[in-house]
Design an enzyme around this catalytic site. Structure first.
Site, PDB file in Angstrom:
ATOM      1  N   GLY A   1     -21.238  -1.199  -1.061  1.00 44.49           N
ATOM      2  CA  GLY A   1     -19.779  -1.210  -1.135  1.00 44.49           C
ATOM      3  C   GLY A   1     -19.218  -2.052  -2.264  1.00 44.49           C
TER       4      GLY A   1
ATOM      5  N   ASP B   1      17.953  -1.342   3.301  1.00 49.77           N
ATOM      6  CA  ASP B   1      18.068  -2.621   4.015  1.00 49.77           C
ATOM      7  C   ASP B   1      18.707  -3.670   3.116  1.00 49.77           C
ATOM      8  OD1 ASP B   1      16.070  -3.535   2.276  1.00 49.77           O
ATOM      9  OD2 ASP B   1      14.479  -3.303   3.739  1.00 49.77           O
TER      10      ASP B   1
ATOM     11  N   LYS C   1      18.244  -2.767   8.503  1.00 50.22           N
ATOM     12  CA  LYS C   1      16.885  -2.443   8.984  1.00 50.22           C
ATOM     13  C   LYS C   1      16.272  -3.656   9.675  1.00 50.22           C
ATOM     14  CE  LYS C   1      12.773  -2.274   6.389  1.00 50.22           C
ATOM     15  NZ  LYS C   1      11.924  -1.778   5.293  1.00 50.22           N
TER      16      LYS C   1
HETATM   17  C1  R5P Z   1       9.897  -3.658   2.201  1.00 46.69           C
HETATM   18  O1  R5P Z   1      10.517  -4.711   2.143  1.00 46.69           O
HETATM   19  C2  R5P Z   1       9.817  -2.726   1.027  1.00 46.69           C
HETATM   20  O2  R5P Z   1      10.857  -2.928   0.123  1.00 46.69           O
HETATM   21  C3  R5P Z   1       9.791  -1.280   1.490  1.00 46.69           C
HETATM   22  O3  R5P Z   1      11.009  -0.995   2.160  1.00 46.69           O
HETATM   23  C4  R5P Z   1       8.646  -1.037   2.431  1.00 46.69           C
HETATM   24  O4  R5P Z   1       7.474  -1.511   1.870  1.00 46.69           O
HETATM   25  C5  R5P Z   1       8.478   0.423   2.745  1.00 46.69           C
HETATM   26  O5  R5P Z   1       7.434   0.573   3.649  1.00 46.69           O
HETATM   27  P1  R5P Z   1       7.304   1.893   4.522  1.00 46.69           P
HETATM   28  O6  R5P Z   1       7.371   3.066   3.580  1.00 46.69           O
HETATM   29  O7  R5P Z   1       5.956   1.794   5.178  1.00 46.69           O
HETATM   30  O8  R5P Z   1       8.402   1.882   5.512  1.00 46.69           O
END
Ligand code: R5P
Length: 300
Positions: free
Chosen positions: A37, A176, A201
């Site tokens: 690996g 968010d 969020k």
């Molecule tokens: C988080 O703070 C990032 O900015 C993205 O919102 C996050 O990584 C997205 O992850 P997922 O697509 O798994 O919801």
């Protein structure tokens, strides 16, 4: 000083494009996994003096791709750096279009590591002279670099791509609060007074489950939902569903780094997105916007 570019295994297309933009020679690598690996990497070169006294530019993204994990991509990067230094490179410039572990920039729960910082320390100890990364999740981690470190912004070229789609009445939605500032800057590339709305969020720190809320008037609006990373697509899919319920006309799911893990494509398109757009920081079917020129501009 003459420049030469090493095209990392994770950034084959972007690496070549940057070399073409700069009009410099590109050298590939060969890689494999040993039966136990461990990673193996060799720069595909017979005459090592081609590297000696040159400014060597290494391009290697560190997202998971083509059956290699981000850990493997990091090991390959460290191997490339070590190799060019042993061959007598006068200057080592590293381009990491997607910087892995950047989301582990805080200790969210007791007992956690702050691995983003450790990765930067590893790069420091490798003896690189310059580091360029693109839209790092938390750009402040680059302050830990002991060499010059630049966070390149891809927002303008992403906005130019979306505008070329004939979009109308654009509104930018931030999935968010963490992405709000970035979304506000992003909106300025679509024109003056382009509105920005922010969803709320909440992610359960133990289960990873996402809850999102927000209700906006998006009737007859083309909606651009912008994030730095699409990983599993959970965040995007929730935001898209809310945007649809709020009356959005077209929905563009945009991220600098579209990792598209697990069933992300299905989740996002099934939620109602018209298109998924990413850059070639991650080499996949949604890398529609190339970073080659903006990166090359920093290296000229
Ligand atoms: C988080 O703070 C990032 O900015 C993205 O919102 C996050 O990584 C997205 O992850 P997922 O697509 O798994 O919801």
């Amino acid at each position: 000083m003459d420049k030469i570019l090493i095209v990392g295994p994770a950034s084959q297309i972007l690496g070549i494009k940057i070399a073409l933009e700069l009009g410099i020679e590109a050298i590939n690598t060969e890689t494999k996994l040993f039966p136990d690996g461990e990673n193996y990497l060799r720069i595909n070169i017979e005459d090592e003096t081609r590297i000696t006294e040159k400014e060597v530019i290494i391009v290697q993204s560190t997202g998971p791709s083509f059956n290699r994990t981000q850990n493997a991509r990091i090991m390959e990067l460290l191997m490339m750096i070590d190799s060019v230094k042993r061959m007598g490179a006068a200057k080592t410039t590293v381009i990491i279009p997607y910087l892995a572990y950047a989301r582990q920039d805080k200790r969210f729960r007791p007992g956690e590591s702050k691995f983003a910082e450790i990765l930067i320390q590893l790069l420091n100890s490798s003896g690189i002279n310059e580091l360029f990364a693109v839209d790092v999740h938390s750009p402040s981690i680059l302050e830990e670099c002991s060499c010059k470190a630049i966070n390149i912004d891809s927002m303008k070229i992403l906005a130019d791509y979306i505008k070329s789609k004939g979009t109308k009445e654009i509104i930018v939605v931030s999935p968010d609060k963490g992405a709000e500032e970035r979304s506000r800057l992003f909106a300025t590339h679509f024109g003056a007074n382009v509105p920005v709305e922010v969803f709320e969020k909440k992610r359960d720190l133990k289960t990873g489950e996402i809850k999102m809320s927000g209700s906006l008037s998006l009737k007859n609006r083309d909606v651009v939902i912008a994030d730095d990373i699409i990983a599993t697509g959970g965040t995007m899919a929730k935001a898209i569903k809310l945007a649809k319920l709020s009356g959005a006309r077209k929905i563009f799911a945009v991220a600098t780094h579209a990792l598209l893990l697990q069933q992300a494509k299905y989740r996002i398109l099934n939620a109602g997105a018209d298109e998924i757009i990413g850059t070639d920081s991650i080499d996949n079917e949604v890398s529609k916007v190339s970073l080659a020129k903006i990166i090359a501009d920093y290296l000229r």
